[in-house]
Design an enzyme around this catalytic site. Structure first.
Site, short mmCIF file in Angstrom:
data_model
loop_
_atom_site.label_atom_id
_atom_site.label_comp_id
_atom_site.label_asym_id
_atom_site.label_seq_id
_atom_site.Cartn_x
_atom_site.Cartn_y
_atom_site.Cartn_z
N LYS A 31 0.74 -1.24 0.01
CA LYS A 31 -0.07 0.04 -0.12
C LYS A 31 0.72 1.36 -0.11
O LYS A 31 0.46 2.29 -0.85
CB LYS A 31 -1.03 -0.07 1.00
CG LYS A 31 -2.05 -1.10 1.26
CD LYS A 31 -2.71 -0.99 2.55
CE LYS A 31 -2.06 -1.08 3.90
NZ LYS A 31 -1.57 -2.46 3.89
N THR A 32 1.76 1.32 0.83
CA THR A 32 2.70 2.33 0.95
C THR A 32 3.47 2.63 -0.50
O THR A 32 3.76 3.88 -0.96
CB THR A 32 3.54 2.41 2.03
OG1 THR A 32 2.75 1.99 3.22
CG2 THR A 32 4.51 3.54 2.35
N ASP A 219 -1.68 7.74 3.77
CA ASP A 219 -1.33 6.52 4.17
C ASP A 219 -1.92 6.12 5.36
O ASP A 219 -2.33 7.23 6.32
CB ASP A 219 0.12 6.39 4.26
CG ASP A 219 0.74 4.94 4.06
OD1 ASP A 219 0.01 4.01 3.95
OD2 ASP A 219 1.94 4.72 4.20
N GLU A 220 -2.10 5.03 5.85
CA GLU A 220 -2.41 4.56 7.36
C GLU A 220 -4.03 5.29 7.57
O GLU A 220 -4.28 5.62 8.71
CB GLU A 220 -1.62 4.86 8.32
CG GLU A 220 -0.07 4.21 8.16
CD GLU A 220 -0.01 2.98 8.43
OE1 GLU A 220 -0.85 2.20 9.13
OE2 GLU A 220 1.20 2.56 8.63
N GLN A 250 -5.55 -2.81 10.89
CA GLN A 250 -4.63 -2.42 11.71
C GLN A 250 -4.71 -1.11 12.34
O GLN A 250 -4.13 -0.35 12.44
CB GLN A 250 -3.28 -2.17 10.45
CG GLN A 250 -2.74 -3.51 10.10
CD GLN A 250 -1.35 -3.00 9.15
OE1 GLN A 250 -0.38 -2.54 9.55
NE2 GLN A 250 -1.44 -3.55 8.02
N ARG A 607 5.25 -7.29 10.93
CA ARG A 607 6.40 -6.44 10.70
C ARG A 607 7.57 -7.55 10.26
O ARG A 607 8.74 -7.13 9.97
CB ARG A 607 6.80 -5.82 12.00
CG ARG A 607 5.90 -4.85 12.51
CD ARG A 607 5.43 -3.88 11.61
NE ARG A 607 4.00 -4.36 11.19
CZ ARG A 607 3.51 -3.82 10.12
NH1 ARG A 607 4.24 -3.14 9.18
NH2 ARG A 607 2.08 -4.17 9.64
N1 LIG Z 1 4.93 -5.48 -6.51
C1 LIG Z 1 5.99 -5.50 -5.62
N2 LIG Z 1 7.11 -6.07 -5.94
C2 LIG Z 1 8.15 -6.31 -5.30
N3 LIG Z 1 8.09 -6.07 -3.84
C3 LIG Z 1 7.10 -5.25 -3.59
C4 LIG Z 1 5.81 -5.18 -4.44
N4 LIG Z 1 4.86 -4.48 -3.48
C5 LIG Z 1 5.55 -4.22 -2.51
N5 LIG Z 1 6.59 -4.60 -2.26
C6 LIG Z 1 7.53 -4.82 -1.19
O1 LIG Z 1 6.71 -5.29 0.06
C7 LIG Z 1 7.02 -4.59 1.28
C8 LIG Z 1 5.67 -4.18 1.97
O2 LIG Z 1 5.14 -3.07 1.01
P1 LIG Z 1 4.50 -2.06 1.92
O3 LIG Z 1 5.27 -1.54 2.91
O4 LIG Z 1 4.24 -0.98 0.84
O5 LIG Z 1 3.31 -2.63 2.17
P2 LIG Z 1 1.99 -1.98 2.94
O6 LIG Z 1 1.00 -2.46 2.73
O7 LIG Z 1 2.24 -0.55 3.25
O8 LIG Z 1 2.48 -2.55 4.60
P3 LIG Z 1 1.67 -2.14 5.89
O9 LIG Z 1 0.23 -2.60 5.97
O10 LIG Z 1 2.53 -2.90 7.03
O11 LIG Z 1 2.05 -0.82 6.03
C9 LIG Z 1 8.11 -3.75 0.96
O12 LIG Z 1 9.46 -4.08 1.22
C10 LIG Z 1 7.93 -3.47 -0.64
O13 LIG Z 1 9.08 -2.83 -1.21
MG LIG Z 2 2.38 0.95 4.53
#
Ligand SMILES: Nc1ncnc2c1ncn2[C@@H]1O[C@H](COP(=O)(O)OP(=O)(O)OP(=O)(O)O)[C@@H](O)[C@H]1O
Ligand SMILES: [Mg+2]
Length: 691
Positions: A31-32, A219-220, A250, A607
Site C-alpha cells: 500500500k505504501t 497512508d494508514e 491495523q 512486521r
Molecule cells: N510489486 C511488488 N514487487 C516487489 N516488492 C513489492 C511489491 N509491492 C510491495 N513490495 C515490497 O513489499 C514490502 C511491503 O510493502 P509496503 O510496505 O508498501 O506494504 P504496506 O501494505 O504498506 O504494509 P503495511 O500495511 O505494513 O503498512 C516492501 O518491502 C515493498 O517494497
Molecule cells: Mg504501509
C-alpha cells in the site's frame, strides 16, 4: 518509472489519477509502495499540468514522512522536493502559519505542549475552586481533547449521567480555550480544528488551498480520526482526487479517537470513486503470514481478506517460554547476538512490545553484550527539567505572552525576583487588564514591589528583548550558547545537582538541546527560526518519534507495537506474549478492547519478513514479587504446523547449528542489500519504512 515493478491491481491504483480511490488491503501488500509510485506517476504524467507543489501526501508520523520524501527524491529526482509530505498535524500547522491571523490569533502562534496545557487546566480549576490535587488535570485534558477530536465542545451530561470529571471538564473547557488564545497558543488538536474552520469560514482560503493541493494521498487511513476526516473532506475540494490506503485490521489508535468507519465507509464520504484490493503479500514468508492470518481471522466484523505470498515455507515461527522476565531478556539478547554474528545487520532486527516498560530488561542485556540499540519513542529527553527550562526561555523569547513559560524562568537561575514580586506583578496585571509582560516592562513604576525588585525585573526584560533580536538575526545554536553563558545556567545547574554524575547528566541534556538546534539549522538552512524549531519540537514530541535523538543507523530497534506501524524487519522478537500484556488489560479479566488488542498482535506479527520469535515469561517480577503468568490467548490461535516450540536453554543458547548457518547463508544471498540506484527498491533503509 517502471510500472512493471507493480502487480496489476497496484498498477491500477497507481494510474487511476482522477476521483476518489481507496486501497484497502492487508499488511505488507504494498500500500505504501502504491502511494510513492503514484506520486512519481503524477510527477511524470502531470494531469492538469500540475507541479510537485500541487501534491500533498499525508503519513502517520514525521519519521514516515521524511523517509517517504527521501524515497521520492531517490525515485523521481530533485523535482520531488516540491511535494508536501507530512502528517495531518504538520499540515495543519503549515496552514495556520500562513493564515491563523484570520481567526484572531497572532501570526507567530506557538504550539502548547502537554506541560503548558496542564498548567492552564490547573489554573482554571483553581479559578473554579476545584481542588487540583483531588482531581487529575491530565484526565480533564484527556476529556477535552477527546471532545475536540470528535468535533464537539464538552457538554454537561444530563442529570444522573456522567461524573465529576464530565462536570469539571465542561466548566474548565471555555477557560482553557480562552487562555490558550490569550497567550497566542494552540494545542495539538487545534492543528486540525482551526484549519478546518479556516476552510469553512473563509471561501477565499478554501479556494486557495483546494487549488494549491489538487492531489491528495493518505497512508494508514484506518487510523484517522473525525477531525482529520473533516479536514480531508474539505481539502478534497470539488475534484476529490483523494487516494487513501489502509487496512482495517491495523486500526490500533481507536483509544486516541481513530475511527475505523472512515475507511470502511470511504465511499460514503467520497462517493463515486474506485476501490482496489491487493492480495499478494511481498513482505513475509509463508509461516509468518499464516500466523498473522490465523490471529486476525478470529476478529468478528472485519472485511475478510485473502492474502498470499510466493515466499513459501521459511523458518517456523518460534514460540519461546522463558522461566522469567530476566531469562526472556537474556534469551532475546543472545539470539540477537547470534544473528548479528551470522551476518544479519543490526538495523534489520527489532524487538517489539506492548508497553514501554518492557524495554528495560532487554536494554540491560543488550548493553551487557555491547550491542548497539535504539529505543524509539522511549526517550524522556524533553521531559528533563533543565531541558524544559531552556525550552521555556525559547518560548518566552518568541512569545512574551506565554505566561506559563515566563513563570517557569522568571527566577531560573535565581536572579532575585522572588515570589512576592511575582505575586504583586500578577495583581497589577489583573487590575489593569494588561498582560504580565506589559506590567513587567514598567515594573519600576510600582511602589509596592520589594526594594530593588523593579530593577531586577527590568534587567530580565532587557535580557529577553536583546536575545529576541539575537535569535532573529539567525544562528540559533550560537545565540543559545551565549544566552546560557550570560545567565550562568550551567553553573547554576551544577550547583543544584546532588552529585557530580547527576550534574553531568543534566548538562548533557543542555548540550543535547544545542546539538538538536544545530542539526535543525543544518537541515532547514537560512529559513531556520526559533519559532519553527519550537513548533517542530512539539510535533515531533507528540508523535513519539525521536528524530532528534542522536544515533547511528546500525542499531537494533526497540519499540512498542504502536510505533512499528508500516515498518518491516527481517528478524522480529515480539516479547511478553502473556495475558495482561498481550492482550493488555485488567488482571485476568477481559481486556478492555480485545479486538483492538488482536489487531495490535496482527500488526506486530506482520512486521517480520523472515523470522519471528514470540516470547513469554512463565513468571514475572512485579513490585518485588514473582508472579505466575498465563500464556497469551493469541498463542493458542496459531496453527501447530507454523510454529516451533523452543526452550531457551540448550541447544539454543549454544553456537548456531548447521541448519541455522545454512538458512542464513541462504538469506544473505537472497537479501543482499540493494545498492542505491539498483532496481528492486534500493534506497530504502533496512528496517525503515517500506513501500
Ligand atoms: N510489486 C511488488 N514487487 C516487489 N516488492 C513489492 C511489491 N509491492 C510491495 N513490495 C515490497 O513489499 C514490502 C511491503 O510493502 P509496503 O510496505 O508498501 O506494504 P504496506 O501494505 O504498506 O504494509 P503495511 O500495511 O505494513 O503498512 C516492501 O518491502 C515493498 O517494497
Ligand atoms: Mg504501509
Amino acid at each position: 518509472m517502471d510500472l512493471s515493478k507493480l502487480n496489476p491491481p497496484q498498477r491500477e491504483a497507481v494510474v487511476t489519477l482522477q476521483g476518489p480511490l481507496l486501497v484497502l488491503a492487508g499488511a505488507g501488500s504494498g500500500k505504501t509502495r502504491v502511494i510513492t509510485h503514484r506520486i512519481v506517476h503524477l510527477l511524470n504524467e502531470r494531469p492538469d499540468h500540475i507541479l510537485a507543489r500541487n501534491i500533498l501526501a499525508v503519513t502517520f508520523t514525521n519519521k514516515a514522512a521524511s523517509e517517504m520524501k527521501e524515497r521520492l527524491v531517490h525515485m523521481a529526482g530533485p523535482r520531488a522536493q516540491g511535494v508536501l509530505v507530512c502528517t495531518f498535524h504538520a499540515f495543519g500547522a503549515e496552514m495556520l502559519r500562513e493564515d491563523i491571523h484570520r481567526l484572531g490569533w497572532p501570526k507567530k502562534f506557538a504550539i502548547a505542549d502537554m506541560g503548558d496545557q496542564l498548567a492552564i487546566i490547573r489554573r482554571a480549576m483553581r479559578d473554579h475552586r476545584i481542588d487540583d490535587r483531588a482531581f487529575d488535570a491530565r484526565k480533564v485534558l484527556g476529556l477535552i481533547s477527546k471532545a475536540k477530536n470528535s468535533g464537539q465542545a464538552p457538554e454537561p451530561k444530563p442529570e444522573g449521567i456522567g461524573d465529576d470529571y464530565d462536570l469539571i471538564t465542561h466548566m474548565v473547557y471555555p477557560d482553557y480555550q480562552l487562555a490558550l488564545k490569550a497567550q497566542g497558543s494552540v494545542d495539538f488538536d487545534d492543528l486540525l480544528i482551526l484549519p478546518t474552520r479556516l476552510l469553512r469560514e473563509h471561501s477565499d482560503l478554501y479556494l486557495k488551498y483546494t487549488h494549491r493541493f489538487r492531489y491528495l494521498l493518505v497512508d494508514e487511513f484506518q487510523d484517522t480520526n473525525l477531525a482529520q476526516l473533516e479536514l480531508l473532506k474539505l481539502m478534497a475540494g470539488q475534484s476529490k482526487n483523494v487516494c487513501a490506503v489502509g487496512d482495517d485490521d491495523q486500526c490500533i489508535y481507536s483509544w486516541r479517537g481513530a475511527e475505523v468507519r472512515n475507511i470502511l465507509h470511504f465511499d460514503h464520504f467520497f462517493p463515486g470513486g474506485k476501490e482496489v484490493r491487493l492480495e499478494q503479500n511481498y513482505r513475509s514468508v509463508q509461516m509468518v503470514l499464516d500466523a498473522a492470518n490465523a490471529v486476525i481471522a478470529k476478529n468478528p466484523e472485519r472485511k475478510a481478506k485473502q492474502m498470499w505470498t510466493d515466499r513459501k515455507g521459511g523458518p517456523k515461527v518460534k514460540v519461546v517460554a522463558c522461566p522469567n522476565d530476566e531469562e526472556e531478556a537474556r534469551f532475546v539478547a543472545h539470539e540477537i547476538q547470534k544473528h548479528i554474528s551470522l551476518g544479519v545487520p543490526a538495523d534489520d532486527i527489532a524487538v517489539l512490545y506492548r508497553t514501554n516498560g518492557q524495554s528495560h530488561p532487554i536494554e540491560e542485556m543488550l548493553r551487557e553484550k555491547n550491542i548497539a540499540y535504539e529505543v524509539v519513542g522511549g526517550s524522556e529527553f524533553f521531559d528533563r527539567r533543565e531541558v524544559k527550562d531552556v525550552i521555556a526561555y525559547f518560548k518566552v523569547i518568541v512569545n512574551r505572552l506565554d505566561e506559563i513559560s515566563l513563570m517557569r524562568i522568571i527566577n531560573v537561575p535565581s536572579r532575585g525576583i522572588g515570589d512576592v514580586t511575582v505575586e504583586r506583578l500578577h495583581a497589577h496585571s489583573r487590575a489593569e487588564g494588561v498582560t504580565l509582560w506589559t506590567v513587567m516592562r514598567k515594573a519600576s513604576e510600582y511602589d509596592d514591589l520589594p526594594p530593588g525588585a523593579g530593577a531586577k525585573v527590568h534587567e530580565f526584560v532587557d535580557l529577553i528583548e536583546r536575545y529576541r533580536a539575537a535569535y532573529e538575526a539567525g544562528q540559533l545554536a550560537v545565540a543559545t550558547r551565549k544566552l546560557l553563558e550570560e545567565i550562568g545556567f550551567r553553573d547554576a545547574t551544577r550547583a543544584h545537582a546532588t552529585s557530580a554524575t547527576s550534574a553531568d547528566k543534566k548538562l548533557k541534556g543542555v548540550d543535547g538541546v544545542i546539538d538538536s538546534l544545530e542539526r535543525f539549522e543544518k537541515r532547514e538552512g537560512p529559513k531556520a527560526s526559533l519559532l519553527t524549531y519550537l513548533n517542530r519540537l512539539s510535533l515531533d514530541n507528540k508523535q513519539e518519534d525521536d528524530e532528534d535523538v542522536p544515533g547511528s543507523n546500525r542499531r537494533v530497534t526497540l519499540m512498542t507495537i504502536h510505533s512499528s506501524k508500516g515498518l518491516e524487519y527481517r528478524l522480529v522478537f515480539f516479547i511478553g506474549m502473556e495475558e495482561d500484556l498481550m492482550p493488555h488489560g485488567g488482571m485476568q479479566g477481559e481486556a478492555q478492547n480485545l479486538e483492538e488488542e488482536r489487531r495490535l498482535c496482527y500488526v506486530g506479527i506482520t512486521r517480520a519478513k523472515e523470522l519471528l520469535y514470540l516470547t513469554r515469561a512463565v513468571t514475572r517480577v512485579k513490585r518485588g514479587k514473582e508472579v505466575p503468568r498465563t500464556p497469551s490467548r493469541f498463542l493458542e490461535d496459531l496453527p501447530e504446523d507454523v510454529i516451533e516450540h523452543v526452550t531457551p536453554d540448550a541447544p539454543r543458547q549454544g553456537p548456531p547449528t548447521t541448519e541455522e548457518k545454512n538458512f542464513f547463508a541462504n538469506l544473505k544471498e537472497r537479501f543482499k542489500k540493494p545498492q542505491p540506484g539498483t532496481p528492486g527498491g534500493g534506497g530504502v533503509p533496512p528496517g525503515g519504512r517500506a513501500g
